[in-house]
Design an enzyme around this catalytic site. Structure first.
Site, PDB file in Angstrom:
ATOM      1  N   GLU A 117       1.625  -9.030  -1.480  1.00  0.00           N
ATOM      2  CA  GLU A 117       0.940  -7.894  -2.628  1.00  0.00           C
ATOM      3  C   GLU A 117       2.146  -7.291  -3.895  1.00  0.00           C
ATOM      4  O   GLU A 117       3.261  -8.552  -3.984  1.00  0.00           O
ATOM      5  CB  GLU A 117       1.737  -6.247  -1.152  1.00  0.00           C
ATOM      6  CG  GLU A 117       1.101  -6.161  -0.178  1.00  0.00           C
ATOM      7  CD  GLU A 117       1.152  -4.969   0.211  1.00  0.00           C
ATOM      8  OE1 GLU A 117       2.563  -4.417  -0.130  1.00  0.00           O
ATOM      9  OE2 GLU A 117       0.745  -4.282   1.197  1.00  0.00           O
ATOM     10  N   HIS A 242       0.812   5.887  -5.737  1.00  0.00           N
ATOM     11  CA  HIS A 242      -0.279   4.448  -5.147  1.00  0.00           C
ATOM     12  C   HIS A 242      -1.361   5.073  -6.031  1.00  0.00           C
ATOM     13  O   HIS A 242      -1.545   5.839  -6.211  1.00  0.00           O
ATOM     14  CB  HIS A 242      -0.716   4.881  -3.562  1.00  0.00           C
ATOM     15  CG  HIS A 242      -1.249   3.692  -3.329  1.00  0.00           C
ATOM     16  ND1 HIS A 242      -1.939   3.125  -3.056  1.00  0.00           N
ATOM     17  CD2 HIS A 242      -0.597   2.748  -2.245  1.00  0.00           C
ATOM     18  CE1 HIS A 242      -2.345   2.282  -2.832  1.00  0.00           C
ATOM     19  NE2 HIS A 242      -1.255   1.793  -2.107  1.00  0.00           N
ATOM     20  N   ARG A 288       3.101  -1.286  -8.637  1.00  0.00           N
ATOM     21  CA  ARG A 288       2.806   0.245  -8.261  1.00  0.00           C
ATOM     22  C   ARG A 288       2.540   0.879  -9.720  1.00  0.00           C
ATOM     23  O   ARG A 288       1.790   1.354  -9.983  1.00  0.00           O
ATOM     24  CB  ARG A 288       3.745   0.433  -7.051  1.00  0.00           C
ATOM     25  CG  ARG A 288       2.471   0.337  -6.102  1.00  0.00           C
ATOM     26  CD  ARG A 288       2.441   0.712  -4.427  1.00  0.00           C
ATOM     27  NE  ARG A 288       2.446   0.078  -3.388  1.00  0.00           N
ATOM     28  CZ  ARG A 288       2.599   0.133  -2.119  1.00  0.00           C
ATOM     29  NH1 ARG A 288       3.940   1.643  -2.188  1.00  0.00           N
ATOM     30  NH2 ARG A 288       1.982  -0.121  -1.431  1.00  0.00           N
ATOM     31  N   HIS A 349       2.643   8.841  -3.334  1.00  0.00           N
ATOM     32  CA  HIS A 349       2.345   8.167  -2.287  1.00  0.00           C
ATOM     33  C   HIS A 349       3.852   8.004  -1.204  1.00  0.00           C
ATOM     34  O   HIS A 349       3.915   7.866   0.014  1.00  0.00           O
ATOM     35  CB  HIS A 349       2.383   6.879  -2.432  1.00  0.00           C
ATOM     36  CG  HIS A 349       1.891   5.630  -1.365  1.00  0.00           C
ATOM     37  ND1 HIS A 349       1.331   6.054   0.025  1.00  0.00           N
ATOM     38  CD2 HIS A 349       2.615   4.575  -1.187  1.00  0.00           C
ATOM     39  CE1 HIS A 349       1.389   4.544   0.252  1.00  0.00           C
ATOM     40  NE2 HIS A 349       2.300   4.128  -0.129  1.00  0.00           N
ATOM     41  N   ARG A 384       9.924   1.470  -5.519  1.00  0.00           N
ATOM     42  CA  ARG A 384       9.634   1.060  -4.356  1.00  0.00           C
ATOM     43  C   ARG A 384       9.306  -0.765  -4.195  1.00  0.00           C
ATOM     44  O   ARG A 384       7.730  -0.056  -4.372  1.00  0.00           O
ATOM     45  CB  ARG A 384       9.489   1.276  -3.111  1.00  0.00           C
ATOM     46  CG  ARG A 384       9.442   1.097  -1.656  1.00  0.00           C
ATOM     47  CD  ARG A 384       8.751   2.187  -0.808  1.00  0.00           C
ATOM     48  NE  ARG A 384       7.424   2.004  -0.698  1.00  0.00           N
ATOM     49  CZ  ARG A 384       6.125   2.247  -0.186  1.00  0.00           C
ATOM     50  NH1 ARG A 384       6.388   0.834   0.555  1.00  0.00           N
ATOM     51  NH2 ARG A 384       5.046   2.551  -0.321  1.00  0.00           N
TER      52      ARG A 384
END
Length: 533
Positions: A117, A242, A288, A349, A384
């Site tokens: 990811e 997100h 993100r 998110h 994060r």
């Protein structure tokens, strides 16, 4: 049910952190789990991507630590990051031992499929297809239901923590958490739960925003309760949006996993043009915050309600096998992701900040622990890294359990604790106040404290939240409490904490981007707020 309960350990929240903690404690302890809805209905079940960990020979603890520190924008606490990553392999093995059905490599009964990811330098995300959170939740719920010493109180909402200083004034003993007042929604009454140790595992606060990928219960309850009890909170300005939630009038809070981009999905404009390479060399695999700001920028530039995520260039069988949940949900709305792009929009998110804890999950208040999204451990920093959140839940829940067992816990004071007093309140005939204030908070937080901020917008939000807090407190003092009122009260607290934290940061860093201070300062410092009480 009696109006007073006594527990060895009271756990508020039944996601990955709360369930792991309960299962990590021995069977001789009397454990109560507080669940706002039905068991398994929390945010964990909504997580799609997976759990990050060092699981491959080409990977290493140092690489995982480095990726986490890079994503964290200079604000991660290196000790906490290494502490977490070093325990990742054991944490994931514990989940495997519990029976979580992680996806194997094709044709193998031994090797697990690892995906990659955004922000990760290796494939290190172990997953259960595209519904990892649900698989973890269902497995741990089943384990909890097999334990006679774990008592689950469904449809119960924590009202406030009980502290020795407030509940038993006049004592010379130091302040300590003694349990919590809890609203039984089905019977419309508050019970007193005394506990030798109390754990907040209540999740994040993304419901403070108008658009969110989280379920309705993500109202920051634990953060607000800990703040009222005298605990510090850290880095509340860092709220992760997100980049890709499904955009459809009937789709509520449905996330399109980052793993879709990890497996080759491309973000495109309405005319089919890719745009991420203009914003970051890593393209769709940028962190993100970068991707969310890029989408937000392009939407505003074009006046578009949404953009698109396209993986239709991959074989249809590959898409259906890797993303069965997303495929079926999109198809239910008339979108065939094997043939056409998915309409997406950013949404709140994850709450990167939270209650200050140490590596043993201890808060500032003796007898009170915090684990999962409600806690600030130092792992996430200003952003994060994808799939580190479920890992954090497991590692710090186990750490809290270990510390609880190592302590000489006092006997519970349940019999001496005061019962909830409703003698001076009445039933409300103005419940519209709650729904109106709820909507107002979420809307001004989205407009003024969202992906892109300015001091002028933050000041507007500050004035509004201060007025709302006064109105909510007056309502709270005069009328019988309801679950909606409790959540509204907590939303107002976390909204103010986010606003004050954002105003105090005179730079742009990680998830906090402000046009007033668009550059990053050379020195990185966390934002710590301390309550006056």
């Amino acid at each position: 049910m009696p109006s007073r309960l006594s527990a060895d350990v009271l756990v508020i929240g039944t996601g990955a952190a709360g369930l792991t903690l309960a299962l990590s404690l021995p069977r001789h302890l009397n454990i109560y789990l507080i669940c706002k809805g039905k068991l398994g209905s929390g945010s964990t079940a909504w997580a799609q991507g997976g759990v990050a960990g060092v699981l491959d020979q080409v990977d290493s603890v140092d690489d995982h630590v480095s990726d986490t520190l890079t994503a964290g924008g200079g604000l991660c606490e290196p000790k906490a990051v290494r502490h977490t990553v070093e325990r990742s392999t054991a944490a994931i093995q514990w989940l495997i031992d519990q029976g979580v059905p992680f996806t194997h490599e094709d044709g193998s009964d031994v090797d697990y499929h690892l995906t990659r990811e955004g922000g990760h330098s290796h494939r290190r995300i172990i997953h259960a297809a595209d519904a990892t959170g649900r698989a973890i939740s269902e497995t741990l719920v089943e384990r909890v239901q097999q334990r006679a010493n774990i008592h689950v109180l469904e449809d119960h909402v924590a009202v406030d923590l009980i502290t020795r200083r407030k509940a038993l004034p006049g004592q010379d003993d130091p302040n300590r958490c003694l349990g919590a007042y809890v609203l039984d929604k089905s019977r419309d009454r508050v019970i007193t739960v005394g506990a030798r140790a109390t754990v907040l595992a209540s999740g994040g606060a993304s419901k403070v925003y108008l658009f969110t990928s989280n379920p309705d219960g993500a109202t920051g309850d634990g953060i607000a309760m800990a703040w009222r009890a005298g605990c510090r909170v850290v880095n509340m300005e860092f709220n992760q949006f997100h980049p890709t939630c499904l955009y459809h009038p009937k789709a509520k809070s449905f996330l399109i996993s980052e793993a879709v981009r990890g497996e080759g999905g491309r973000l495109i404009l309405p005319d089919g043009q890719r745009f991420m390479p203009r914003f970051d060399d890593r393209g769709e695999l940028a962190p993100r915050d970068v991707v969310a700001r890029a989408i937000d920028h392009e939407m505003k530039r074009l006046g578009a309600d949404h953009l698109y995520l396209d993986i239709s260039h991959k074989p249809a069988d590959f898409i259906r096998n890797h993303f069965p949940t997303i495929y079926e949900r999109c198809l239910s709305y008339g979108i065939d992701m094997t043939r056409e792009p998915i309409p997406v929009v950013p949404a709140a998110h994850y709450t990167c900040g939270g209650i200050r804890t140490d590596v043993q999950a201890r808060t500032d208040l003796d007898g009170l622990y915090a684990a999962g999204e409600c806690a600030y451990t130092g792992l996430h920093g200003a952003n994060r890294l994808a799939s580190n959140s479920l890992l954090e839940c497991i590692v710090y829940a186990q750490a809290a359990a270990e510390h609880i067992l190592s302590e000489a816990l006092p006997e519970p004071d349940a019999d001496r604790l005061p019962l909830w007093d409703e003698s001076r309140v009445s039933d409300s005939d103005e419940k519209v106040v709650i729904s109106h204030n709820w909507d107002e908070i979420r809307r001004f937080m989205w407009d003024y404290v969202g992906i892109v901020r300015t001091d002028k917008r933050l000041e507007r939000a500050r004035r509004r939240v201060q007025l709302l807090k006064q109105e909510i407190q007056e309502y709270y003092a005069n009328f019988r409490i309801t679950a909606d009122l409790l959540e509204l009260r907590n939303l107002a607290v976390v909204a103010e904490l986010i606003i004050e934290s954002a105003l105090s940061r005179k730079e742009s860093r990680g998830l906090h981007y402000t046009l007033t201070y668009p550059t990053q300062q050379e020195t990185a410092e966390i934002t710590v707020l301390s309550p006056l009480n």
